[in-house]
Design a protein around this motif. Structure first.
Motif, PDB file in Angstrom:
ATOM      1  N   ALA A  95       0.889  -1.017  -0.098  1.00  0.00           N
ATOM      2  CA  ALA A  95       0.058  -0.055  -0.075  1.00  0.00           C
ATOM      3  C   ALA A  95       0.884   1.284   0.076  1.00  0.00           C
ATOM      4  CB  ALA A  95      -0.939  -0.051   1.263  1.00  0.00           C
ATOM      5  N   GLN A  96       1.751   1.389   0.871  1.00  0.00           N
ATOM      6  CA  GLN A  96       2.774   2.414   0.854  1.00  0.00           C
ATOM      7  C   GLN A  96       3.603   2.546  -0.364  1.00  0.00           C
ATOM      8  OE1 GLN A  96       5.835   2.115   3.920  1.00  0.00           O
ATOM      9  NE2 GLN A  96       6.356   4.531   3.729  1.00  0.00           N
ATOM     10  N   GLY A  97       3.715   1.550  -1.082  1.00  0.00           N
ATOM     11  CA  GLY A  97       4.586   1.602  -2.533  1.00  0.00           C
ATOM     12  C   GLY A  97       3.626   2.242  -3.613  1.00  0.00           C
ATOM     13  N   TYR A  98       2.333   1.684  -3.483  1.00  0.00           N
ATOM     14  CA  TYR A  98       1.380   2.422  -4.561  1.00  0.00           C
ATOM     15  C   TYR A  98       0.968   3.649  -4.083  1.00  0.00           C
ATOM     16  CZ  TYR A  98       0.518  -2.415  -6.350  1.00  0.00           C
ATOM     17  OH  TYR A  98       0.622  -3.442  -7.261  1.00  0.00           O
ATOM     18  N   ARG A  99       0.927   4.125  -3.118  1.00  0.00           N
ATOM     19  CA  ARG A  99       0.838   5.446  -2.650  1.00  0.00           C
ATOM     20  C   ARG A  99       1.666   6.399  -3.076  1.00  0.00           C
ATOM     21  NH1 ARG A  99      -1.402   3.305   2.603  1.00  0.00           N
ATOM     22  NH2 ARG A  99      -3.351   3.183   2.628  1.00  0.00           N
ATOM     23  N   MET A 100       3.057   6.077  -3.151  1.00  0.00           N
ATOM     24  CA  MET A 100       4.370   6.744  -3.421  1.00  0.00           C
ATOM     25  C   MET A 100       4.138   6.891  -5.136  1.00  0.00           C
ATOM     26  SD  MET A 100       5.334   8.063  -0.885  1.00  0.00           S
ATOM     27  CE  MET A 100       7.075   8.830  -1.675  1.00  0.00           C
ATOM     28  N   GLY A 101       3.463   6.065  -5.788  1.00  0.00           N
ATOM     29  CA  GLY A 101       3.368   6.017  -7.175  1.00  0.00           C
ATOM     30  C   GLY A 101       3.956   4.872  -8.027  1.00  0.00           C
ATOM     31  N   THR A 102       4.103   3.783  -7.334  1.00  0.00           N
ATOM     32  CA  THR A 102       4.631   2.480  -8.186  1.00  0.00           C
ATOM     33  C   THR A 102       3.400   2.096  -8.800  1.00  0.00           C
ATOM     34  OG1 THR A 102       5.837   0.448  -8.068  1.00  0.00           O
ATOM     35  CG2 THR A 102       4.246   0.762  -6.526  1.00  0.00           C
ATOM     36  N   ASP A 103       3.831   1.481 -10.062  1.00  0.00           N
ATOM     37  CA  ASP A 103       2.874   0.699 -11.121  1.00  0.00           C
ATOM     38  C   ASP A 103       2.612  -0.606 -10.920  1.00  0.00           C
ATOM     39  OD1 ASP A 103       2.268   2.967 -13.199  1.00  0.00           O
ATOM     40  OD2 ASP A 103       4.183   3.293 -12.858  1.00  0.00           O
ATOM     41  N   ASP A 104       3.907  -1.410 -10.425  1.00  0.00           N
ATOM     42  CA  ASP A 104       3.804  -2.792  -9.983  1.00  0.00           C
ATOM     43  C   ASP A 104       4.799  -3.218  -9.063  1.00  0.00           C
ATOM     44  OD1 ASP A 104       3.078  -5.382 -10.559  1.00  0.00           O
ATOM     45  OD2 ASP A 104       3.581  -5.788 -12.445  1.00  0.00           O
ATOM     46  N   TYR A 105       4.649  -4.276  -8.455  1.00  0.00           N
ATOM     47  CA  TYR A 105       5.360  -4.838  -7.327  1.00  0.00           C
ATOM     48  C   TYR A 105       5.760  -6.182  -7.303  1.00  0.00           C
ATOM     49  CZ  TYR A 105       5.581  -4.217  -1.984  1.00  0.00           C
ATOM     50  OH  TYR A 105       6.292  -4.040  -0.689  1.00  0.00           O
ATOM     51  N   MET A 106       6.993  -6.489  -7.155  1.00  0.00           N
ATOM     52  CA  MET A 106       7.676  -7.949  -7.231  1.00  0.00           C
ATOM     53  C   MET A 106       8.306  -8.135  -5.647  1.00  0.00           C
ATOM     54  SD  MET A 106       8.425  -8.832 -10.940  1.00  0.00           S
ATOM     55  CE  MET A 106       8.582 -10.526 -10.397  1.00  0.00           C
ATOM     56  N   THR A 107       7.983  -9.229  -5.088  1.00  0.00           N
ATOM     57  CA  THR A 107       8.622  -9.519  -4.105  1.00  0.00           C
ATOM     58  C   THR A 107       9.775 -10.580  -4.165  1.00  0.00           C
ATOM     59  OG1 THR A 107       6.464  -9.479  -2.774  1.00  0.00           O
ATOM     60  CG2 THR A 107       8.253 -10.704  -1.840  1.00  0.00           C
ATOM     61  N   LYS A 108      11.004 -10.276  -3.636  1.00  0.00           N
ATOM     62  CA  LYS A 108      12.162 -11.184  -3.819  1.00  0.00           C
ATOM     63  C   LYS A 108      11.834 -12.282  -2.943  1.00  0.00           C
ATOM     64  CE  LYS A 108      15.441  -7.051  -4.401  1.00  0.00           C
ATOM     65  NZ  LYS A 108      16.485  -6.707  -3.777  1.00  0.00           N
ATOM     66  N   PRO A 109      12.370 -13.366  -3.460  1.00  0.00           N
ATOM     67  CA  PRO A 109      12.802 -13.743  -4.737  1.00  0.00           C
ATOM     68  C   PRO A 109      11.924 -13.886  -5.817  1.00  0.00           C
ATOM     69  CG  PRO A 109      12.927 -15.715  -3.450  1.00  0.00           C
ATOM     70  CD  PRO A 109      12.366 -14.671  -2.437  1.00  0.00           C
ATOM     71  N   PHE A 110      12.385 -13.419  -6.909  1.00  0.00           N
ATOM     72  CA  PHE A 110      11.473 -13.336  -8.014  1.00  0.00           C
ATOM     73  C   PHE A 110      12.320 -14.131  -9.248  1.00  0.00           C
ATOM     74  CE2 PHE A 110      13.805  -9.477  -8.008  1.00  0.00           C
ATOM     75  CZ  PHE A 110      14.293  -9.505  -9.439  1.00  0.00           C
ATOM     76  N   GLU A 111      11.279 -14.567 -10.123  1.00  0.00           N
ATOM     77  CA  GLU A 111      11.834 -15.028 -11.469  1.00  0.00           C
ATOM     78  C   GLU A 111      12.170 -13.977 -12.409  1.00  0.00           C
ATOM     79  OE1 GLU A 111      12.255 -18.187 -12.213  1.00  0.00           O
ATOM     80  OE2 GLU A 111      11.834 -19.094 -10.299  1.00  0.00           O
ATOM     81  N   PRO A 112      13.222 -14.069 -13.025  1.00  0.00           N
ATOM     82  CA  PRO A 112      13.719 -12.907 -13.891  1.00  0.00           C
ATOM     83  C   PRO A 112      12.773 -12.849 -15.206  1.00  0.00           C
ATOM     84  CG  PRO A 112      15.499 -14.072 -13.131  1.00  0.00           C
ATOM     85  CD  PRO A 112      14.348 -14.698 -12.613  1.00  0.00           C
ATOM     86  N   GLU A 113      12.199 -14.184 -15.376  1.00  0.00           N
ATOM     87  CA  GLU A 113      11.177 -14.222 -16.696  1.00  0.00           C
ATOM     88  C   GLU A 113      10.374 -13.076 -16.400  1.00  0.00           C
ATOM     89  OE1 GLU A 113      12.010 -14.949 -19.692  1.00  0.00           O
ATOM     90  OE2 GLU A 113      14.031 -15.605 -19.200  1.00  0.00           O
ATOM     91  N   GLU A 114       9.482 -13.204 -15.294  1.00  0.00           N
ATOM     92  CA  GLU A 114       8.249 -12.588 -14.569  1.00  0.00           C
ATOM     93  C   GLU A 114       8.231 -11.211 -14.595  1.00  0.00           C
ATOM     94  OE1 GLU A 114       4.881 -12.464 -11.208  1.00  0.00           O
ATOM     95  OE2 GLU A 114       6.549 -13.866 -11.039  1.00  0.00           O
ATOM     96  N   LEU A 115       9.558 -10.900 -14.125  1.00  0.00           N
ATOM     97  CA  LEU A 115       9.883  -9.452 -14.278  1.00  0.00           C
ATOM     98  C   LEU A 115      10.072  -8.973 -15.644  1.00  0.00           C
ATOM     99  CD1 LEU A 115      10.750  -6.750 -12.784  1.00  0.00           C
ATOM    100  CD2 LEU A 115      13.263  -7.617 -12.911  1.00  0.00           C
ATOM    101  N   LEU A 116      10.461  -9.746 -16.415  1.00  0.00           N
ATOM    102  CA  LEU A 116      10.513  -9.390 -18.068  1.00  0.00           C
ATOM    103  C   LEU A 116       8.936  -9.146 -18.464  1.00  0.00           C
ATOM    104  CD1 LEU A 116      11.834  -8.986 -20.899  1.00  0.00           C
ATOM    105  CD2 LEU A 116      11.920 -11.232 -20.932  1.00  0.00           C
TER     106      LEU A 116
END
Length: 234
Positions: free
Chosen positions: A97-118
């Motif tokens: 919620a704090q991230g979205y309030r600051m204006g982020t468009d999307d959110y990924m939690t570590k660890p993540f799959e690089p292909e999903e980030l792509l």
């Protein structure tokens, strides 16, 4: 027109993360797909990079020295109109919620799959790639920002200015979640001192006005955060 390599636009990405292993991994995946990656170890360095290099999308880690990702996200939103993906080791709703309030468009939690980030980078570029800055099309509905009109091809609707600006802001980036505080700043201005419930009031009015166009687009409420507009069929 951006240069192209292997059919993929050479968009410039900013990667702000103090972990060199994460930077190396993301750099490998993104450059392999034709993106140009500019790196920073913290938020302060990221702003220096952006000051000298036009950036098309930012990938920002929350936990960084000197200036963290949340502050950086807010600074980017003040200065640039680009999509932002936030990376974090946290997965709590309050952190998102704090991230979205600051204006982020999307959110990924570590660890993540690089292909999903792509995949998410590609999706955000599609979302931000508007055919025209003046005309926004939501299936049958067209928003004309230049003439401040909304039309369905047969009739034209003139909205009160704040309703129009709010609709146009949401429609320009379909699928993007806007925090209430961000919408107030973008539509009413940073010096607005009125009731923050005004966003909900204007959203309800827009829903009533466009109730017959639910098959074309809908405005969703994300509880505790804000609103996003979804276009049917996308």
């Amino acid at each position: 027109m951006k240069a192209r390599q292997g059919g993929i636009a050479l968009n410039k990405l900013l990667l702000a993360d103090d972990d060199p292993n994460i930077r190396a991994l993301v750099r490998f995946v993104m450059t392999r797909e034709g993106y140009r990656v500019h790196e920073a170890k913290d938020g302060a360095e990221a702003l220096q990079v952006m000051a000298r290099t036009p950036i098309d999308l930012a990938i920002v880690d929350i936990m960084m020295p000197r200036m963290d990702g949340l502050e950086l996200c807010g600074q980017i939103r003040e200065l640039y109109d680009i999509p932002i993906i936030m990376l974090t080791a946290k997965d709590q709703l309050t952190d998102k919620a704090q991230g979205y309030r600051m204006g982020t468009d999307d959110y990924m939690t570590k660890p993540f799959e690089p292909e999903e980030l792509l995949f998410r980078v590609r999706a955000l570029f599609r979302r931000y790639n508007r055919v025209s800055s003046d005309l926004i099309r939501l299936n049958r509905v067209t928003i004309d920002r230049k003439n401040i009109e909304v039309s369905d091809g047969q009739s034209t609707l003139l909205l009160p200015m704040k309703e129009f600006e709010l609709l146009a802001q949401l429609a320009q980036y379909p699928g993007r979640l806007f925090a209430r505080e961000e919408l107030i700043r973008l539509v009413w201005g940073s010096d607005y001192e009125g009731d923050d419930k005004t966003v909900a009031v204007h959203i309800n009015r827009l829903r009533q006005r466009f109730a017959d166009y639910a098959d074309d687009f809908t405005i969703h409420t994300v509880r505790g955060i804000g609103y996003k507009l979804e276009v049917s069929g996308r």
